[in-house]
Write an enzyme that holds these catalytic residues in place. Structure first.
Site, PDB file in Angstrom:
ATOM      1  N   HIS A  26       6.990 -30.917  10.866  1.00 20.17           N
ATOM      2  CA  HIS A  26       6.370 -29.596  10.623  1.00 20.17           C
ATOM      3  C   HIS A  26       5.384 -29.684   9.350  1.00 20.17           C
ATOM      4  CE1 HIS A  26       9.331 -27.911  13.262  1.00 20.17           C
ATOM      5  NE2 HIS A  26      10.240 -28.304  12.496  1.00 20.17           N
ATOM      6  N   THR A  76       2.608  -1.422   9.163  1.00 17.36           N
ATOM      7  CA  THR A  76       2.996  -2.293  10.114  1.00 17.36           C
ATOM      8  C   THR A  76       3.076  -3.666   9.652  1.00 17.36           C
ATOM      9  OG1 THR A  76       0.581  -2.753  10.679  1.00 17.36           O
ATOM     10  CG2 THR A  76       1.716  -0.885  11.923  1.00 17.36           C
ATOM     11  N   CYS A  94       2.982  -3.087   4.280  1.00 19.22           N
ATOM     12  CA  CYS A  94       2.132  -1.951   4.501  1.00 19.22           C
ATOM     13  C   CYS A  94       2.951  -1.291   5.568  1.00 19.22           C
ATOM     14  CB  CYS A  94       0.787  -2.256   4.869  1.00 19.22           C
ATOM     15  SG  CYS A  94       0.554  -3.363   6.400  1.00 19.22           S
ATOM     16  N   ASP A 117       0.907  -1.198   0.042  1.00 17.49           N
ATOM     17  CA  ASP A 117       0.209  -0.141  -0.049  1.00 17.49           C
ATOM     18  C   ASP A 117       0.888   1.209  -0.079  1.00 17.49           C
ATOM     19  OD1 ASP A 117       0.783   0.426   2.549  1.00 17.49           O
ATOM     20  OD2 ASP A 117      -1.092   0.185   3.395  1.00 17.49           O
ATOM     21  N   HIS A 122       9.955 -23.990   9.576  1.00 17.07           N
ATOM     22  CA  HIS A 122       8.985 -24.622  10.266  1.00 17.07           C
ATOM     23  C   HIS A 122       7.517 -24.441   9.952  1.00 17.07           C
ATOM     24  CE1 HIS A 122      11.352 -25.152  14.436  1.00 17.07           C
ATOM     25  NE2 HIS A 122      12.022 -25.561  13.277  1.00 17.07           N
TER      26      HIS A 122
END
Ligand code: RB5
Length: 146
Positions: free
Chosen positions: A133, A67, A65, A8, A98
């Site tokens: 995993h 955060t 973005c 963004d 993992h």
């Protein structure tokens, strides 16, 4: 490997840094990020890009973005997407080994372009460990199929 990158308006600098990295690494990519002349809504970028990964058009995605949180929440709504919001190199390595994460979310307001580049590089270079995993990831897939 084919990578889709999206961002963004708050992810422009890191997006350019990651594009430079992909070019240096010789990795094929498509950039579907905003033209960023004004403020945009991150789901409009995360959801279509995640769907293209889920359909098999791309192997992995890097979504940026402010955060990284909005991008990661939206991406993880798409079936088959395992998006890891990662702001350190150790987690970048472990989420590939993992979790077999197929999307990396980065927050430009949290990490600078230098660290973002290191995180993306390790994430792109690290293989999935499989074994126990794979069994755990299979349980997430079973839940998604319910
Ligand atoms: C945009 O201001 C910001 O909210 C967005 O980039 C992101 O951080 C949302 O999670």
């Amino acid at each position: 490997m084919k990578v889709i990158i999206t961002a963004d308006h708050a992810g422009m600098t890191v997006r350019n840094e990651v594009k430079d990295l992909l070019e240096e690494m010789g990795i094929e990519y498509e950039d579907t990020g905003c033209s960023c002349e004004s403020s945009v809504d991150y789901p409009d970028y995360a959801l279509p890009a995640a769907e293209r990964i889920a359909k098999g058009e791309f192997d992995r995605g890097i979504f940026i973005c402010g955060t990284g949180i909005g991008m990661s929440i939206a991406a993880n709504k798409v079936k088959g997407i395992r998006c890891a919001l990662t702001h350190d190199v150790y987690s970048a390595k472990l989420t590939r080994q993992h979790n077999d994460s197929n999307v990396l979310a980065l927050g430009e307001r949290v990490v600078g372009p230098g660290l973002a580049r290191e995180i993306a590089k390790v994430w792109l270079e690290t293989a999935f460990d499989g074994g126990r995993h794979a069994n755990r990831i299979g349980k997430i897939g079973t839940y998604e199929d319910k």
